[in-house]
Design an enzyme around this catalytic site. Structure first.
Site, mmCIF file in Angstrom:
data_model
loop_
_atom_site.group_PDB
_atom_site.id
_atom_site.type_symbol
_atom_site.label_atom_id
_atom_site.label_comp_id
_atom_site.label_asym_id
_atom_site.label_seq_id
_atom_site.Cartn_x
_atom_site.Cartn_y
_atom_site.Cartn_z
ATOM 1 N N LYS A 121 0.824 -1.213 0.000
ATOM 2 C CA LYS A 121 0.000 0.000 0.000
ATOM 3 C C LYS A 121 0.865 1.274 0.000
ATOM 4 O O LYS A 121 2.065 1.227 0.293
ATOM 5 C CB LYS A 121 -0.940 -0.038 1.218
ATOM 6 N N TYR B 198 -12.452 -1.663 -3.569
ATOM 7 C CA TYR B 198 -12.935 -1.816 -2.191
ATOM 8 C C TYR B 198 -14.445 -1.635 -2.074
ATOM 9 O O TYR B 198 -14.943 -1.359 -0.975
ATOM 10 C CB TYR B 198 -12.202 -0.828 -1.271
ATOM 11 N N PHE C 81 -15.242 3.920 7.171
ATOM 12 C CA PHE C 81 -13.876 4.242 6.765
ATOM 13 C C PHE C 81 -13.680 4.244 5.247
ATOM 14 O O PHE C 81 -12.575 4.489 4.753
ATOM 15 C CB PHE C 81 -12.878 3.276 7.418
ATOM 16 N N ASN D 145 -2.159 0.307 6.583
ATOM 17 C CA ASN D 145 -1.615 -0.919 7.170
ATOM 18 C C ASN D 145 -0.739 -1.733 6.226
ATOM 19 O O ASN D 145 -0.704 -2.959 6.309
ATOM 20 C CB ASN D 145 -2.754 -1.755 7.776
ATOM 21 N N HIS E 246 -2.123 -5.436 1.433
ATOM 22 C CA HIS E 246 -3.394 -6.132 1.229
ATOM 23 C C HIS E 246 -3.122 -7.599 0.957
ATOM 24 O O HIS E 246 -2.136 -7.943 0.315
ATOM 25 C CB HIS E 246 -4.135 -5.528 0.024
ATOM 26 N N GLU F 262 -9.595 -10.315 -7.739
ATOM 27 C CA GLU F 262 -8.671 -9.192 -7.529
ATOM 28 C C GLU F 262 -7.477 -9.257 -8.488
ATOM 29 O O GLU F 262 -7.016 -8.228 -8.982
ATOM 30 C CB GLU F 262 -8.207 -9.182 -6.072
HETATM 31 N N1 UDP Z 1 -9.768 -0.419 7.287
HETATM 32 C C1 UDP Z 1 -9.837 0.766 7.990
HETATM 33 N N2 UDP Z 1 -10.485 0.775 9.202
HETATM 34 C C2 UDP Z 1 -11.070 -0.341 9.728
HETATM 35 C C3 UDP Z 1 -11.003 -1.543 9.003
HETATM 36 C C4 UDP Z 1 -10.340 -1.551 7.792
HETATM 37 O O1 UDP Z 1 -9.331 1.789 7.533
HETATM 38 O O2 UDP Z 1 -11.646 -0.270 10.832
HETATM 39 C C5 UDP Z 1 -9.065 -0.456 5.986
HETATM 40 C C6 UDP Z 1 -7.692 -1.120 6.072
HETATM 41 O O3 UDP Z 1 -6.807 -0.468 5.161
HETATM 42 C C7 UDP Z 1 -8.007 -2.537 5.637
HETATM 43 C C8 UDP Z 1 -9.043 -2.286 4.534
HETATM 44 O O4 UDP Z 1 -9.829 -1.208 5.038
HETATM 45 O O5 UDP Z 1 -6.870 -3.226 5.189
HETATM 46 C C9 UDP Z 1 -9.945 -3.449 4.200
HETATM 47 O O6 UDP Z 1 -10.554 -3.907 5.397
HETATM 48 P P1 UDP Z 1 -10.664 -5.458 5.729
HETATM 49 O O7 UDP Z 1 -11.582 -5.609 6.879
HETATM 50 O O8 UDP Z 1 -10.968 -6.220 4.474
HETATM 51 O O9 UDP Z 1 -9.191 -5.812 6.257
HETATM 52 P P2 UDP Z 1 -8.027 -6.693 5.603
HETATM 53 O O10 UDP Z 1 -8.691 -7.813 4.826
HETATM 54 O O11 UDP Z 1 -7.233 -5.760 4.718
HETATM 55 O O12 UDP Z 1 -7.230 -7.196 6.750
HETATM 56 MG MG MG Z 2 -10.130 -7.743 3.379
#
Ligand code: UDP
Ligand code: MG
Length: 140
Positions: free
Chosen positions: A11, A51, A59, A114, A117, A128
């Site tokens: 990212k 997304y 968010f 974070n 992905h 994807e």
């Molecule tokens: N995200 C965020 N706040 C949250 C949860 C997720 O900003 O409370 C963002 C974060 O960048 C995350 C992405 O949205 O990686 C997609 O969320 P997901 O729950 O799919 O998490 P991941 O699969 O990436 O662990």
């Molecule tokens: Mg996810």
């Protein structure tokens, strides 16, 4: 084919923070083979589409803005049990809760920015991967 591929993006935070090389090294050292890769930048429109499953979440706007804020590395990775093993390698969404040594524990800024992905299912890995790569760009 299904079951041995996953999709990832390094990212914008991790690219900007200079961790691209360290993250790729950790991925390759963990046994993943790169079958497709590009250094690119998502438009807000593309990030929003990627997304869209999260479009009702609070968010979402910030996530789209962040994911289109700078270049990323997108890749398709191959390994037995790729999706599950890669999710273990990257750690929990919130880096404060990620296992020590995982990519998010080492390189992420916070729960939104974070670092990386990883697809959450074989089905989504296929979707994807196809979102970012043409068949001719995949060298499997
Ligand atoms: N995200 C965020 N706040 C949250 C949860 C997720 O900003 O409370 C963002 C974060 O960048 C995350 C992405 O949205 O990686 C997609 O969320 P997901 O729950 O799919 O998490 P991941 O699969 O990436 O662990
Ligand atoms: Mg996810």
């Amino acid at each position: 084919m299904s079951g041995n591929r996953t999709f990832t993006m390094i990212k914008p935070d991790a690219v900007a923070d200079g961790y691209m090389g360290a993250i790729l090294a950790q991925i390759i050292d963990a046994g993943f083979k790169v079958v497709a890769m590009k250094y690119t930048k998502l438009s807000a429109e593309k990030a929003g589409e990627f997304y869209k499953v999260h479009s009702a979440r609070p968010f979402y706007g910030e996530l789209v803005e962040f994911m289109s804020s700078g270049p990323i590395v997108a890749a398709i990775l191959e390994k037995d049990n790729a999706v599950e093993d890669f999710r273990k390698l990257i750690g929990a969404t919130n880096p404060a809760q990620a296992e020590p040594g995982t990519i998010r524990a080492k390189f992420a800024r916070n729960i939104g920015e974070n670092a990386i992905h990883g697809s959450d299912s074989d089905e989504n890995a296929t979707i994807e991967g196809a979102f970012h790569f043409a068949g001719t760009e995949i060298y499997g």
